[in-house]
Design an enzyme around this catalytic site. Structure first.
Site, short mmCIF file in Angstrom:
data_model
loop_
_atom_site.label_atom_id
_atom_site.label_comp_id
_atom_site.label_asym_id
_atom_site.label_seq_id
_atom_site.Cartn_x
_atom_site.Cartn_y
_atom_site.Cartn_z
N ARG A 273 0.87 -1.06 -0.15
CA ARG A 273 0.12 -0.14 -0.05
C ARG A 273 0.82 1.04 -0.03
O ARG A 273 2.08 1.22 0.76
CB ARG A 273 -1.04 0.02 1.28
CG ARG A 273 -2.03 -0.93 1.02
CD ARG A 273 -3.27 -0.65 0.23
NE ARG A 273 -4.45 -1.33 0.35
CZ ARG A 273 -4.61 -2.52 -0.57
NH1 ARG A 273 -3.64 -2.64 -1.65
NH2 ARG A 273 -5.57 -3.00 -0.65
N GLU A 302 -3.25 7.74 -3.65
CA GLU A 302 -3.71 7.19 -4.88
C GLU A 302 -4.93 7.94 -5.29
O GLU A 302 -5.86 7.94 -4.22
CB GLU A 302 -3.96 5.82 -4.64
CG GLU A 302 -3.11 5.08 -5.72
CD GLU A 302 -2.87 3.64 -5.36
OE1 GLU A 302 -4.03 2.83 -5.65
OE2 GLU A 302 -2.15 3.22 -4.81
N HIS A 320 -1.42 0.52 -9.61
CA HIS A 320 -2.05 -0.64 -8.75
C HIS A 320 -2.59 -1.40 -9.84
O HIS A 320 -3.84 -1.84 -9.48
CB HIS A 320 -3.21 0.26 -7.95
CG HIS A 320 -3.35 -0.55 -6.99
ND1 HIS A 320 -3.62 0.08 -5.44
CD2 HIS A 320 -3.65 -1.86 -6.40
CE1 HIS A 320 -4.12 -0.51 -4.51
NE2 HIS A 320 -3.56 -1.86 -5.11
N1 LIG Z 1 -0.72 -3.89 -5.24
C1 LIG Z 1 -1.62 -4.70 -5.31
O1 LIG Z 1 -2.48 -4.63 -6.26
C2 LIG Z 1 -2.01 -5.56 -4.01
C3 LIG Z 1 -2.45 -6.95 -4.33
C4 LIG Z 1 -2.53 -7.80 -3.50
C5 LIG Z 1 -2.39 -7.45 -2.10
N2 LIG Z 1 -1.75 -6.11 -1.81
C6 LIG Z 1 -1.39 -5.69 -0.32
O2 LIG Z 1 -0.42 -6.62 0.04
C7 LIG Z 1 -0.70 -7.11 1.53
C8 LIG Z 1 -0.32 -8.20 2.02
O3 LIG Z 1 -1.18 -9.28 1.17
P1 LIG Z 1 -0.75 -10.85 1.68
O4 LIG Z 1 -2.03 -11.65 1.17
O5 LIG Z 1 0.64 -11.17 1.50
O6 LIG Z 1 -1.16 -10.78 3.21
P2 LIG Z 1 -0.22 -11.49 4.27
O7 LIG Z 1 -1.19 -11.19 5.60
O8 LIG Z 1 -0.41 -13.09 4.09
O9 LIG Z 1 0.80 -10.90 4.53
C9 LIG Z 1 1.25 -9.76 5.30
C10 LIG Z 1 2.29 -10.02 6.15
O10 LIG Z 1 3.01 -8.82 6.64
C11 LIG Z 1 3.48 -8.89 8.00
N3 LIG Z 1 3.30 -7.92 8.76
C12 LIG Z 1 2.40 -7.22 9.20
N4 LIG Z 1 2.69 -6.03 9.93
C13 LIG Z 1 4.26 -6.33 9.82
C14 LIG Z 1 5.13 -4.98 10.34
N5 LIG Z 1 4.81 -4.14 11.25
N6 LIG Z 1 6.49 -5.48 9.75
C15 LIG Z 1 6.67 -6.54 9.08
N7 LIG Z 1 5.87 -7.62 8.59
C16 LIG Z 1 4.58 -7.18 9.19
C17 LIG Z 1 2.39 -10.05 8.51
O11 LIG Z 1 3.16 -10.82 9.76
C18 LIG Z 1 2.41 -10.91 7.33
O12 LIG Z 1 3.18 -11.93 7.30
C19 LIG Z 1 -2.35 -6.89 1.46
O13 LIG Z 1 -2.58 -6.50 2.97
C20 LIG Z 1 -2.58 -5.73 0.61
O14 LIG Z 1 -2.49 -4.29 1.26
C21 LIG Z 1 -1.45 -5.33 -2.87
O1 LIG Z 2 -5.41 -5.63 -1.77
C1 LIG Z 2 -5.70 -6.10 -2.83
O2 LIG Z 2 -6.07 -7.08 -3.03
C2 LIG Z 2 -5.09 -5.17 -3.89
O3 LIG Z 2 -4.54 -3.94 -3.68
C3 LIG Z 2 -5.87 -5.17 -5.28
O4 LIG Z 2 -5.86 -6.39 -5.77
#
Ligand SMILES: NC(=O)c1ccc[n+]([C@@H]2O[C@H](COP(=O)([O-])OP(=O)(O)OC[C@H]3O[C@@H](n4cnc5c(N)ncnc54)[C@H](O)[C@@H]3O)[C@@H](O)[C@H]2O)c1
Ligand SMILES: O=C(O)[C@H](O)CO
Length: 386
Positions: A273, A302, A320
């Site tokens: 994010r 954004e 994004h």
């Molecule tokens: N750009 C995009 O289109 C897109 C797509 C998918 C996900 N995302 C973002 O990616 C994030 C992660 O997704 P995921 O499925 O891997 O989630 P997830 O919950 O599997 O992984 C997140 C990780 O971050 C760690 N974490 C939390 N706080 C932390 C900190 N202070 N320091 C270090 N690590 C920390 C958690 O322990 C966890 O392992 C989502 O929450 C979303 O915001 C963005």
């Molecule tokens: O959190 C998410 O899933 C993304 O930002 C969009 O796929």
């Protein structure tokens, strides 16, 4: 009084009224809802980001559930309106739900769904693409070529960084961070250093086994290290990718002081994010360190970029799109719809939100469960035995 919003209606006589604030890819999610007696209203308003007032108008006086987007502000106002309209469920079409005030949803007894798993590999692939694009200066070189500036091969033309044998750093080694780490370690034979609040044993085992395989084949083995602080990753890694959730602990996780710890020629990638990076500090750092490069999919304000970012040749920026593969986006729509449908139908919650494949099999009826409800414990919802 909120103004009316344009909609498209499916199955007008359905018993349950479900609203989707956007048209979403594929048709499976639509069919699953209408086959289960839902009247589906899809907002067709041309506006990209709907306001709270627009969504209030969509909810109206009677609404059983809403499928919404990460660009929307789901807080007290919307959850109170949804609950008043008889609504039981909301699902983001996203895994991240920092746009949702879960406490407010709890207060009104509304289940909040998200869409984990189906976007893990797609998002990790974009992070890997940005890492390569930044390391090998692909966007700069593409612009140069199109501008007709190429006059022939030169020893110094667009020299970038070799990844093989360098160290990849992952901050937030959850689903996506771990998938990205595996891609970079296996694909480019990089060593791994990661920082997370939790140990990623599976990831460590993967790198160990791959290192042993390389060694057995007479190659330099890859290594891994779990860092005890984020600073350790910033100091040691050559490529760093950010994959934590956005919350109070990760807001401006990468700031001016921490950027200063990074190697002068390091690469920083963000597909988590925008506010995880202090973007003003980043622009200044990019300006002062021309060999430092970034690949960004997300931005602090954004859809806007902080002043100066668009002029930086050492930044690769995309809008994004990390989860934007057809299979993933159709799957996200399906999971979001099934979260809402499952709650309306009174189904229990799927026991493992990291394993949502059974819901994505197009040739089978999905399990009678909600794939992923983030506040299921707070609401005391039963867990599926399937
Ligand atoms: N750009 C995009 O289109 C897109 C797509 C998918 C996900 N995302 C973002 O990616 C994030 C992660 O997704 P995921 O499925 O891997 O989630 P997830 O919950 O599997 O992984 C997140 C990780 O971050 C760690 N974490 C939390 N706080 C932390 C900190 N202070 N320091 C270090 N690590 C920390 C958690 O322990 C966890 O392992 C989502 O929450 C979303 O915001 C963005
Ligand atoms: O959190 C998410 O899933 C993304 O930002 C969009 O796929």
């Amino acid at each position: 009084m909120a103004k009316p919003v344009q909609i498209e209606v499916w199955n007008p006589n359905g018993k349950y009224r479900v609203v989707s604030t956007k048209s979403m890819p594929g048709t499976r999610w639509i069919n699953l809802l209408i086959q289960q007696d839902c009247r589906l209203e899809i907002c067709t308003e041309k506006k990209t980001i709907l306001s709270v007032d627009d969504i209030l108008a969509l909810i109206g006086d009677r609404c059983d559930g809403v499928i919404g987007q990460l660009t929307e502000d789901w807080g007290e106002t919307l959850f109170s309106a949804l609950s008043k309209a008889g609504g039981k469920a909301f699902s983001n079409m996203a895994v991240g739900y920092n746009n949702v005030d879960v406490e407010a949803a709890n207060k009104y007894g509304v289940a909040v769904g998200n869409t984990p798993g189906v976007l893990t590999e797609t998002t990790a692939e974009l992070a890997a693409s940005l890492s390569l694009a930044a390391a090998r200066r692909i966007v700069e070189a593409d612009e140069f070529m199109r501008a007709g500036k190429y006059e022939g091969w030169l020893p110094h033309l667009f020299v970038g960084n070799l990844l093989k044998g360098q160290t990849v750093g992952v901050i937030g080694a959850g689903r996506i961070g771990s998938a990205y780490a595996r891609m970079m370690v296996e694909g480019f034979k990089m060593n791994l250093i990661y920082y997370d609040l939790y140990q990623s044993t599976r990831l460590e085992k993967f790198v160990t086994a791959y290192g042993q395989f390389l060694k057995a084949n007479g190659e330099q083995p890859v290594t891994w290290k779990r860092a005890s602080s984020m600073e350790e990753v910033l100091r040691e890694a050559d490529v760093i990718s950010l994959h934590p959730i956005l919350d109070k602990t990760t807001y401006h996780l990468v700031n001016k002081e921490r950027l200063a710890l990074m190697k002068k020629e390091a690469i920083l990638v963000n597909c988590s994010r925008g506010p995880v990076i202090d973007e003003v500090a980043l622009v200044e750092h990019l300006r002062e360190n021309p060999m430092f490069r970034v690949g960004l999919d997300v931005f602090e304000d954004e859809p806007y970029m902080k002043p100066g970012l668009a002029d930086m040749k050492n930044a690769v920026v995309v809008p994004h799109i990390a989860s934007a593969s057809k299979w993933t986006r159709e799957g996200m729509a399906t999971l979001a719809a099934l979260n809402v449908l499952g709650k309306i139908k009174g189904y229990p919650i799927w026991s493992n939100p990291n394993s949502v494949e059974p819901f994505l099999n197009e040739n089978a009826t999905p399990p009678a469960a909600c794939p992923s409800i983030v506040n299921s414990k707070a609401l005391g919802l039963p867990v599926s035995k399937l």
